[in-house]
Design a protein around this motif. Structure first.
Motif, PDB file in Angstrom:
ATOM      1  N   ASP A   1      -7.792   7.730 -67.361  1.00 46.80           N
ATOM      2  CA  ASP A   1      -6.688   6.952 -67.938  1.00 46.80           C
ATOM      3  C   ASP A   1      -5.399   7.773 -67.985  1.00 46.80           C
ATOM      4  OD1 ASP A   1      -8.326   4.788 -68.315  1.00 46.80           O
ATOM      5  OD2 ASP A   1      -8.752   5.217 -70.417  1.00 46.80           O
ATOM      6  N   GLU A   2      -5.529   9.049 -68.288  1.00 46.59           N
ATOM      7  CA  GLU A   2      -4.359   9.925 -68.337  1.00 46.59           C
ATOM      8  C   GLU A   2      -3.679   9.992 -66.968  1.00 46.59           C
ATOM      9  OE1 GLU A   2      -3.386  14.686 -68.992  1.00 46.59           O
ATOM     10  OE2 GLU A   2      -5.248  13.835 -69.802  1.00 46.59           O
ATOM     11  N   TYR A   3      -4.477  10.091 -65.910  1.00 46.10           N
ATOM     12  CA  TYR A   3      -3.900  10.148 -64.566  1.00 46.10           C
ATOM     13  C   TYR A   3      -3.179   8.844 -64.214  1.00 46.10           C
ATOM     14  CZ  TYR A   3      -5.376  14.673 -62.769  1.00 46.10           C
ATOM     15  OH  TYR A   3      -5.482  16.013 -62.524  1.00 46.10           O
ATOM     16  N   ILE A   4      -3.799   7.707 -64.525  1.00 47.27           N
ATOM     17  CA  ILE A   4      -3.171   6.424 -64.213  1.00 47.27           C
ATOM     18  C   ILE A   4      -1.875   6.254 -64.992  1.00 47.27           C
ATOM     19  CG2 ILE A   4      -3.391   3.931 -64.566  1.00 47.27           C
ATOM     20  CD1 ILE A   4      -4.709   4.836 -62.053  1.00 47.27           C
ATOM     21  N   ASN A   5      -1.881   6.594 -66.265  1.00 46.81           N
ATOM     22  CA  ASN A   5      -0.669   6.462 -67.082  1.00 46.81           C
ATOM     23  C   ASN A   5       0.445   7.378 -66.568  1.00 46.81           C
ATOM     24  OD1 ASN A   5      -1.840   4.558 -68.771  1.00 46.81           O
ATOM     25  ND2 ASN A   5      -2.615   6.092 -70.202  1.00 46.81           N
ATOM     26  N   ASN A   6       0.088   8.610 -66.221  1.00 50.46           N
ATOM     27  CA  ASN A   6       1.091   9.537 -65.676  1.00 50.46           C
ATOM     28  C   ASN A   6       1.598   9.063 -64.324  1.00 50.46           C
ATOM     29  OD1 ASN A   6       0.874  11.197 -67.899  1.00 50.46           O
ATOM     30  ND2 ASN A   6      -0.551  12.622 -66.934  1.00 50.46           N
ATOM     31  N   PHE A   7       0.705   8.469 -63.547  1.00 48.85           N
ATOM     32  CA  PHE A   7       1.082   7.953 -62.234  1.00 48.85           C
ATOM     33  C   PHE A   7       2.104   6.826 -62.376  1.00 48.85           C
ATOM     34  CE2 PHE A   7       0.217   4.885 -58.777  1.00 48.85           C
ATOM     35  CZ  PHE A   7       0.554   5.674 -57.692  1.00 48.85           C
ATOM     36  N   ILE A   8       1.833   5.895 -63.285  1.00 45.03           N
ATOM     37  CA  ILE A   8       2.762   4.781 -63.522  1.00 45.03           C
ATOM     38  C   ILE A   8       4.100   5.310 -64.025  1.00 45.03           C
ATOM     39  CG2 ILE A   8       3.196   2.769 -64.981  1.00 45.03           C
ATOM     40  CD1 ILE A   8       0.164   2.219 -64.848  1.00 45.03           C
ATOM     41  N   GLN A   9       4.066   6.283 -64.932  1.00 47.29           N
ATOM     42  CA  GLN A   9       5.310   6.864 -65.432  1.00 47.29           C
ATOM     43  C   GLN A   9       6.082   7.521 -64.302  1.00 47.29           C
ATOM     44  OE1 GLN A   9       6.576   6.743 -68.791  1.00 47.29           O
ATOM     45  NE2 GLN A   9       8.330   7.263 -67.493  1.00 47.29           N
TER      46      GLN A   9
END
Length: 436
Positions: free
Chosen positions: A421-429
């Motif tokens: 989830d951390e990777y996906i959130n950082n990716f979207i940001q």
């Protein structure tokens, strides 16, 4: 990629024409749609029906099918790389990417919006830096094997790999080589996104930034939240006949078609191992079915403990079955991640350039798998395959124990949902920052 006033992204996906690429792109689409972002998914017309069932957010993920142009030398109904022999993949790429521009609106967007090039494999792109700007035909064997200056890893090609690399770099009579296409695309785009974890390929990320000076976004492997978690009854029933972690599962993805002799050596090697096995392979070259390709007397000898299937099987679900204990595969990028998330021992038989580097990462750096020792001209030996399987499946083997422990430790890290989830959130940001 565009952005609305409420920070909702609109992302266009245009994957390479293979189901091993369509599916990971759709997994990412689901992750983005889960966060409220819109997706336009471009794909060949014939592939849409198979993918729609994997889309969990039809209100946000819209498919845009196109027709792959017909060009001389390609089968008239070719829509994915599984429809054409490997020798025609470069021509197919030129037809797919260059010949569809009049059907697609993506090129019109690229001039005014932030564009991102998506790759599924990082170490291979790093290797390309040494041949940047060269015609693949002019690169010497020494240059192909030698790693670029500052290359951060022991993951590398060897002398026996040259044939596979040259096949990838070859320049067709018309159009670009795949290598030239990748390099020019890197240079023309604003950022590059990789399907990986820094915990696995961090040094390659840093090296890539140094070489190309591009923004790098990591999205992680994007493991799917599978809605249909039940394995088809006929496979589940067959596997239930065997002890836990005792069955060898063998699959080579949708792009690999073996020669008949290789195919027969492979299944004979599985038979020779003495273990129960399940095989999912395309019929070998020149054959219509796998049944007609099997060695004489093979089906009778392995009846009750071995099955060879000529169609697609749900690889991810099979790897979760408690009876599967060993996974023999080609180490395509998606398959590499699926094998890392499994509890299986791993035997690798790569044949294409990217698969070879994936294999060296798994074997030489991560030390979670063994690579099959190949004969002259990369031939498969039934004796060598049997030995490799027995090695990793031997509970008293120190090597097997080391592989199992390394794999288990890595599995615990990769399967952490908070990390994903951390990777996906950082990716979207990261995407949002690009178009502020």
């Amino acid at each position: 990629m565009s952005k609305s006033n409420n920070s909702q992204l609109h992302v266009a996906m245009f994957p390479w024409f293979a189901f091993g690429h369509f599916i990971p792109f759709l997994h990412l689409s689901n992750k983005l749609a889960e966060k409220g972002h819109k997706i336009s998914f471009l794909l060949p017309k014939g592939a849409q029906a198979k993918l729609e069932q994997l889309s969990y957010y039809p209100n946000l993920i819209r498919f845009f099918p196109f027709v792959v142009p017909r060009i001389d030398g390609l089968p008239p109904d070719a829509e994915t790389v599984s429809d054409v022999p490997f020798s025609l993949h470069v021509s197919f790429a030129n037809a797919g990417f260059d010949g569809t521009q009049d059907q697609l609106w993506l090129a019109k967007w690229a001039s005014s919006l932030c564009t991102i090039l998506w790759f599924l494999q990082l170490q291979y792109i790093a290797h390309l830096t040494k041949t940047d700007g060269k015609d693949g035909k002019d690169v010497t064997e020494e240059e192909l094997i030698e790693t670029p200056p500052g290359y951060p890893s022991i993951v590398r090609f060897r002398g026996e790999d040259v044939g596979a690399i040259i096949d990838f770099l070859v320049v067709p009579e018309t159009g670009l080589s795949i290598e030239d296409r990748l390099i020019s695309s890197i240079e023309e785009n604003h950022a590059i996104a990789f399907r990986t974890y820094r915990e696995i390929e961090g040094p390659f990320c840093d090296y890539f930034v140094e070489q190309f000076g591009k923004t790098v976004l990591l999205r992680g492997p994007c493991f799917p939240e599978t809605k249909n978690t039940q394995l088809e009854e006929k496979w589940a029933c067959w596997l239930s006949n065997f002890e836990p972690s005792s069955v060898v599962f063998c699959a080579f993805g949708s792009q690999i078609t073996l020669q008949k002799e290789e195919f027969q050596e492979l299944v004979l090697g599985l038979e020779l191992s003495g273990l129960p096995f399940l095989v999912a392979l395309r019929p070998p070259q020149g054959c219509v079915t796998v049944e007609e390709s099997l060695p004489e007397g093979f089906e009778q000898r392995v009846q009750g403990r071995g099955l060879v299937h000529g169609g697609w099987l749900p690889q991810e679900l099979l790897l979760k079955h408690p009876s599967i204990g060993c996974f023999v595969n080609h180490c395509g990028y998606g398959t590499m991640w699926e094998s890392l998330l499994s509890d299986c021992q791993i035997v690798l038989i790569p044949s294409l350039a990217g698969q070879i580097l994936n294999t060296r990462l798994m074997v030489d750096e991560l030390k979670v798998a063994v690579e099959l020792e190949r004969g002259e001209k990369m031939q498969i030996s039934k004796e060598k395959l049997s030995e490799a399987i027995k090695l990793v499946m031997d509970k008293d083997s120190e090597m097997a124990d080391l592989l199992r422990r390394n794999h288990s430790k890595l599995n615990q890290t990769l399967s952490n949902r908070d990390l994903q989830d951390e990777y996906i959130n950082n990716f979207i940001q990261g995407l949002q920052n690009l178009i502020k």
